[in-house]
Design a protein around this motif. Sequence first.
Motif, PDB file in Angstrom:
ATOM      1  N   ARG A  14      17.634  24.640  51.991  1.00 26.09           N
ATOM      2  CA  ARG A  14      16.374  24.413  52.715  1.00 26.09           C
ATOM      3  C   ARG A  14      15.292  25.350  52.207  1.00 26.09           C
ATOM      4  O   ARG A  14      14.130  24.947  52.047  1.00 26.09           O
ATOM      5  CB  ARG A  14      16.580  24.616  54.214  1.00 26.09           C
ATOM      6  CG  ARG A  14      17.424  23.544  54.876  1.00 26.09           C
ATOM      7  CD  ARG A  14      17.582  23.800  56.361  1.00 26.09           C
ATOM      8  NE  ARG A  14      16.392  23.431  57.118  1.00 26.09           N
ATOM      9  CZ  ARG A  14      16.212  23.695  58.398  1.00 26.09           C
ATOM     10  NH1 ARG A  14      17.143  24.348  59.080  1.00 26.09           N
ATOM     11  NH2 ARG A  14      15.130  23.311  59.029  1.00 26.09           N
ATOM     12  N   ALA A  15      15.663  26.592  51.941  1.00 27.89           N
ATOM     13  CA  ALA A  15      14.682  27.555  51.447  1.00 27.89           C
ATOM     14  C   ALA A  15      14.159  27.167  50.070  1.00 27.89           C
ATOM     15  O   ALA A  15      12.986  27.403  49.746  1.00 27.89           O
ATOM     16  CB  ALA A  15      15.311  28.948  51.400  1.00 27.89           C
ATOM     17  N   ASP A  16      15.020  26.539  49.262  1.00 30.95           N
ATOM     18  CA  ASP A  16      14.643  26.149  47.899  1.00 30.95           C
ATOM     19  C   ASP A  16      14.068  24.745  47.821  1.00 30.95           C
ATOM     20  O   ASP A  16      13.615  24.311  46.753  1.00 30.95           O
ATOM     21  CB  ASP A  16      15.855  26.229  46.974  1.00 30.95           C
ATOM     22  CG  ASP A  16      16.286  27.669  46.696  1.00 30.95           C
ATOM     23  OD1 ASP A  16      15.469  28.573  46.945  1.00 30.95           O
ATOM     24  OD2 ASP A  16      17.428  27.867  46.248  1.00 30.95           O
ATOM     25  N   GLY A  17      14.114  24.002  48.923  1.00 34.80           N
ATOM     26  CA  GLY A  17      13.605  22.638  48.917  1.00 34.80           C
ATOM     27  C   GLY A  17      14.474  21.668  48.151  1.00 34.80           C
ATOM     28  O   GLY A  17      13.979  20.687  47.584  1.00 34.80           O
ATOM     29  N   VAL A  18      15.794  21.912  48.148  1.00 36.79           N
ATOM     30  CA  VAL A  18      16.734  21.026  47.454  1.00 36.79           C
ATOM     31  C   VAL A  18      17.803  20.569  48.440  1.00 36.79           C
ATOM     32  O   VAL A  18      17.803  20.970  49.610  1.00 36.79           O
ATOM     33  CB  VAL A  18      17.391  21.731  46.251  1.00 36.79           C
ATOM     34  CG1 VAL A  18      16.337  22.148  45.238  1.00 36.79           C
ATOM     35  CG2 VAL A  18      18.216  22.944  46.699  1.00 36.79           C
ATOM     36  N   GLY A  19      18.713  19.741  47.970  1.00 33.13           N
ATOM     37  CA  GLY A  19      19.789  19.270  48.814  1.00 33.13           C
ATOM     38  C   GLY A  19      21.093  20.015  48.541  1.00 33.13           C
ATOM     39  O   GLY A  19      21.275  20.620  47.477  1.00 33.13           O
ATOM     40  N   THR A  20      21.986  19.962  49.515  1.00 37.54           N
ATOM     41  CA  THR A  20      23.353  20.449  49.355  1.00 37.54           C
ATOM     42  C   THR A  20      24.266  19.235  49.341  1.00 37.54           C
ATOM     43  O   THR A  20      24.196  18.396  50.249  1.00 37.54           O
ATOM     44  CB  THR A  20      23.765  21.368  50.519  1.00 37.54           C
ATOM     45  OG1 THR A  20      22.942  22.531  50.518  1.00 37.54           O
ATOM     46  CG2 THR A  20      25.224  21.792  50.392  1.00 37.54           C
ATOM     47  N   ALA A  21      25.126  19.125  48.332  1.00 35.40           N
ATOM     48  CA  ALA A  21      26.013  17.966  48.208  1.00 35.40           C
ATOM     49  C   ALA A  21      27.367  18.276  48.818  1.00 35.40           C
ATOM     50  O   ALA A  21      27.955  19.325  48.562  1.00 35.40           O
ATOM     51  CB  ALA A  21      26.178  17.586  46.734  1.00 35.40           C
ATOM     52  N   ALA A  22      27.863  17.335  49.635  1.00 34.21           N
ATOM     53  CA  ALA A  22      29.194  17.442  50.229  1.00 34.21           C
ATOM     54  C   ALA A  22      29.995  16.219  49.811  1.00 34.21           C
ATOM     55  O   ALA A  22      29.556  15.089  50.021  1.00 34.21           O
ATOM     56  CB  ALA A  22      29.101  17.520  51.752  1.00 34.21           C
ATOM     57  N   PHE A  23      31.154  16.453  49.205  1.00 30.83           N
ATOM     58  CA  PHE A  23      31.969  15.364  48.678  1.00 30.83           C
ATOM     59  C   PHE A  23      33.291  15.280  49.431  1.00 30.83           C
ATOM     60  O   PHE A  23      34.029  16.268  49.524  1.00 30.83           O
ATOM     61  CB  PHE A  23      32.231  15.572  47.189  1.00 30.83           C
ATOM     62  CG  PHE A  23      30.979  15.515  46.355  1.00 30.83           C
ATOM     63  CD1 PHE A  23      30.403  14.297  46.020  1.00 30.83           C
ATOM     64  CD2 PHE A  23      30.355  16.680  45.929  1.00 30.83           C
ATOM     65  CE1 PHE A  23      29.235  14.241  45.262  1.00 30.83           C
ATOM     66  CE2 PHE A  23      29.189  16.635  45.169  1.00 30.83           C
ATOM     67  CZ  PHE A  23      28.637  15.406  44.845  1.00 30.83           C
TER      68      PHE A  23
END
Length: 285
Positions: A14-23
């Motif tokens: 969130r701080a970097d403005g990107v997503g976190t991927a969960a597989f």
Amino acid sequence: MSLTTTGKLTDAARADGVGTAAFNVITLEHAEAVIIAAERAGSPVVVAISENAVKFRRGRLGPLAAACRALAEEATVPVALHLDHVESVDLLVAAEGTGISSVMFDASRLAYAENVAATADAVAWAHERGITLEAELGEVGGKPGHPALDAHAPGARTDPDEAAAYVRATGVDALAVAVGSSHAMLDRTATLDHDLIARLRAAVDVPLVLHGSSGVPDDELRRAVAAGMTKINVGTALNIAYTGTLRERLTATPDKADPRPALTLAREATAQAIGELLRVITAKG
């Protein structure tokens, strides 16, 4: 590096403005493929085990969770362990002490008031043990054993005002929302409601989670992250790569008994599919 928590990954994303991927993983080869792809990409990742995967493993969470934890601890990138779509309180309780740092407790089939009560109880239990809790409001269709649900049906989408009230009432740490995706899609044709994602992002102060992401095209995923989605869950895409490669290899070599060549190819095909998704989900801008 190595084993971390889902909360740390989503906070950083969130701080970097990107997503976190969960597989979502079912077999050891699935889990190995996730780590292989994450290390190649230099990207943190969440390894998720669903209640249905636990049922496949004869109802025992421990062995698969232990294998995933061992892989995470040896990884060269941060890896968090997550327990997904839990409807059973017994399974929720089984997460304690396994290295699992987050649980998605799924009471979305219940009426709103019952969902709130059950989820609040789950949150209280999890927080006492340092586990973060994700829940679902609205209904993301395509879940095994559930009636088919049109992602665009009236009432299927998550309402921002209701989401804000739900987060306040339950104390959840992340919220899975229904914005046009559906579980178990075999083609990537889902169209998301990006205006709704933005309104949900403005309404709640916890990470938003997109389930059913396998059916979402790359551009839609990028736009979803830009609009406010933080955690992107993927499962079926792994199975398409894994099962398709196994089928091709076994069909081509009917005289072979050793499963390792086929499993090696399936693991690599899965890692490549994961790598492509990681590039989309975790890209800045």
